[in-house]
Design a protein around this motif. Structure first.
Motif: not given
Length: 98
Positions: A9, A11-15, A17-18, A21, A52
């Motif tokens: 998994n 990091r990323g606060e938004t989809s 950003q994820k 990464s 999720d």
């Protein structure tokens, strides 16, 4: 033959950003193709399920034998990629099997 599977998994606060990464991890591991002795197969996939409980990235590799998989752990190219991934991962899961 030994199969080595790792899932992360990232990091990323938004989809977005994820996704960035995850692509960084994918690109880093794909750069190992042809550089690791005994690594006969390498696939990197990004999750498309968006459930999720899914991991974001999966690495599937095959090695000729356990000794070559063990050597991979300390190979300089793998250590380079491991550092890149370490900067963006939040969880890691691994399975090795014959």
């Amino acid at each position: 033959m030994v199969k080595h599977i790792v899932m992360w998994n990232v990091r990323g606060e938004t989809s977005e950003q994820k996704k960035e990464s995850a692509m960084l991890v994918k690109t880093a591991f794909e750069s190992l193709s042809g550089k690791i002795p005994g690594l006969t197969k390498l696939e990197v996939g990004l999750d498309v399920s968006a459930v999720d409980y899914a991991c974001d990235v999966v690495l599937y590799t095959e090695f000729e034998n356990q000794e070559l998989l063990d050597a991979y752990a300390s190979h300089p190219e793998h250590l380079r990629v491991k550092q890149i991934v370490g900067d963006v991962r939040i969880a890691r899961h691994q399975v090795d099997y014959i």
